[in-house]
Design an enzyme around this catalytic site. Structure first.
Site, PDB file in Angstrom:
ATOM      1  CE  LYS A 178      -1.464   2.812   2.884  1.00  0.00           C
ATOM      2  NZ  LYS A 178      -1.511   4.058   2.048  1.00  0.00           N
ATOM      3  CD  GLU A 253      13.825   4.867   7.486  1.00  0.00           C
ATOM      4  OE1 GLU A 253      13.324   5.733   8.235  1.00  0.00           O
ATOM      5  OE2 GLU A 253      14.278   5.099   6.365  1.00  0.00           O
ATOM      6  CB  CYS A 287      13.869   9.380   6.658  1.00  0.00           C
ATOM      7  SG  CYS A 287      14.792   8.244   5.604  1.00  0.00           S
ATOM      8  CD  GLU A 387      11.480  12.810  10.811  1.00  0.00           C
ATOM      9  OE1 GLU A 387      12.218  12.359   9.914  1.00  0.00           O
ATOM     10  OE2 GLU A 387      10.550  12.155  11.314  1.00  0.00           O
TER      11      GLU A 387
END
Length: 495
Positions: A178, A253, A287, A387
């Site tokens: 997905k 992750e 990331c 983040e």
């Protein structure tokens, strides 16, 4: 995409519509133009895909294909992507808004990933274990995990998909993938490649739609043996929680807050150039972006002045604008998050040096956010802690090596980081002590498909790429064979 490319779900070897007939319009974040219309799947569609993947796995239609032949298939996938590279790159650029040259670079990395796993698919079939008994054959063999659920992000849609699909197929698994609902087209394209190359029905399945409905069954369903997710920490925690009742394998992750540590003896120009690349490549939507600039006090003022000047000169634009040096963010909602993140950082005491605006009139139709530098940051500033996932660099300073290490490790994340110095001893000591999964020395951003990728702490668990990336999709089984069975006499017979 070409006119004959499907824009549908792919379940059990067939392109199908959503069970409800609902669709989603995909737009380019650079200008709001329509890219395409795709089906909006339901949880029931995902369950059908899981059932198809389970049937394919249990039939052994792919498991029993020799590993070398599975590897050859992956090499054919790499060749097919190479042959359609322009189509793939354009689709990726339109969905994400990233510059075409960046999307083209992604395609090269994707091709390398499939080639790597194609070459090592049959490289480690198992090993013999010395049982210290000549009548015993003891061996460890590796088998596929089973049905794999894959949930991929919007910043590198096909790259992250390839990191999962390639090792999963190399190991003999079936899967349901997905992609992020905003960026589905290159995942559709790769499934089209698998279909055209003759992958058996049910081995690969594709569902499209929102994570909370379409993706949720991949972590909840007991017939899914592994779920691999790349994305944000909050969603990753929910996936791990959902997977717990069935005790399925989970690979996560979850991003990072990555330190870029620059010592005063570093090559100034190289460190400066790479600091820009670390923070602003792909609009900072990476990331492993080097968003935390941690610089030694002796050179901090000069370095940050130059960084500010160069960041202010970066040209924003759409994917096919030849003058563009960076693209937009993915959506209005995400730009609002980045805006709030920067504003809170400034309110907490950071000094805005450049950026923190949406660009001029020429950018009104897109979700642009100018490269931003925040100076005078402290460890507790939200712009340092959180983040932000945008083109924002925060600046912290240090005096000593020990202080640099302490500052760099002062984060709940641990994905990547860099050390810049001309002293080999410093480089070795600092890189060994940083608690991050990838450390660059006098460089930033390159990675190799042969080398593991993943994070420490809240950046996730498991590894992608490298031999460990293949092992994530395999189970180790010990087979102990006694070739001379005999009565043990452990429990003596009474009659």
């Amino acid at each position: 995409m070409s006119d004959n490319t499907p824009t549908s779900l792919y379940i059990d070897g067939a392109w199908v519509a959503s069970s409800t007939g609902e669709t989603r319009t995909i737009t380019c974040p650079a200008d709001g133009s329509t890219v395409g219309v795709v089906p909006e799947a339901t949880a029931a569609d995902t369950e059908k895909a899981i059932a198809a993947a389970k049937r394919a796995f249990e039939s052994r239609v792919w498991v029993d294909v020799p590993a070398g032949q599975r590897g050859d298939f992956l090499l054919d996938v790499a060749d097919a992507i190479r042959d359609r590279k322009d189509e793939f790159a354009r689709a990726e650029a339109l969905d994400t808004g990233k510059r075409l040259v960046e999307a083209e670079g992604d395609m090269d990395d994707i091709i390398s990933c499939f080639r790597y796993y194609g070459k090592i698919a049959d490289s480690n079939p198992g090993r013999l274990v010395d049982a210290a008994d000549g009548s015993v054959i003891s061996r460890v063999v590796y088998e596929p995990v089973g049905v794999c659920g894959m949930i991929t992000p919007w910043n590198f849609p096909l790259l992250q998909a390839s990191w999962k699909i390639a090792p999963a197929l190399a190991a003999g698994n079936s899967f349901v993938i997905k992609p992020a609902e905003l960026t589905p087209h290159t995942t559709i394209l790769i499934i089209d490649v698998l279909d055209k190359l003759g992958l058996p029905a049910g081995v690969a399945n594709l569902v499209l739609g929102a994570g909370y409905t379409v993706g949720a069954p991949l972590s909840l369903h007991p017939d899914v043996d592994l779920v691999s997710f790349t994305g944000g920490l909050v969603t990753g925690r929910k996936i791990a929680e959902s997977a717990a009742p069935s005790v399925k394998k989970v690979a996560l992750e979850l991003g990072g807050k990555n330190p870029n540590v620059i010592f005063a003896d570093a090559d100034f120009d190289a460190a400066l150039d790479n600091a820009l690349n670390a923070g602003f490549t792909d609009s900072g939507l990476v990331c492993s972006a080097g968003t935390r600039l941690i610089i030694q006090e002796e050179i901090a003022e000069k370095f940050v002045d130059e960084l500010t000047r160069l960041a202010g000169d970066i040209v924003m634009g759409g994917p096919f604008d030849e003058k563009s040096e960076t693209g937009p963010l993915i959506s209005k909602e995400h730009r609002d998050k980045v805006t709030d993140y920067v504003n809170r950082g400034i309110e907490a005491g950071a000094r805005l040096r450049t950026g923190a605006h949406w660009g001029g009139e020429e950018h009104e139709q897109g979700y642009f956010y100018a490269p931003t530098v925040l100076d005078n940051c402290t460890a507790d500033n939200p712009a340092v802690v959180e983040e932000g996932f945008g083109p924002v660099i925060t600046v912290e300073t240090f005096r000593t090596e020990e202080e640099a290490i302490e500052i760099a490790n002062n984060t709940e994340y641990g994905l990547a980081g860099a050390v810049w110095t001309s002293d080999a001893g410093t480089a070795n000591r600092v890189s060994r002590r940083l608690r991050h999964g990838t450390i660059w020395v006098n460089d930033y951003h390159p990675y190799l498909p042969q080398a593991e990728w993943g994070g420490f702490k809240m950046s996730g668990n498991g590894r992608e790429l490298g031999p460990a990336g293949l092992n994530e999709y395999r189970e180790a089984k010990h087979i102990y064979e006694n070739t001379q069975p005999a009565v043990t006499g452990w429990f003596p017979r009474k009659n």
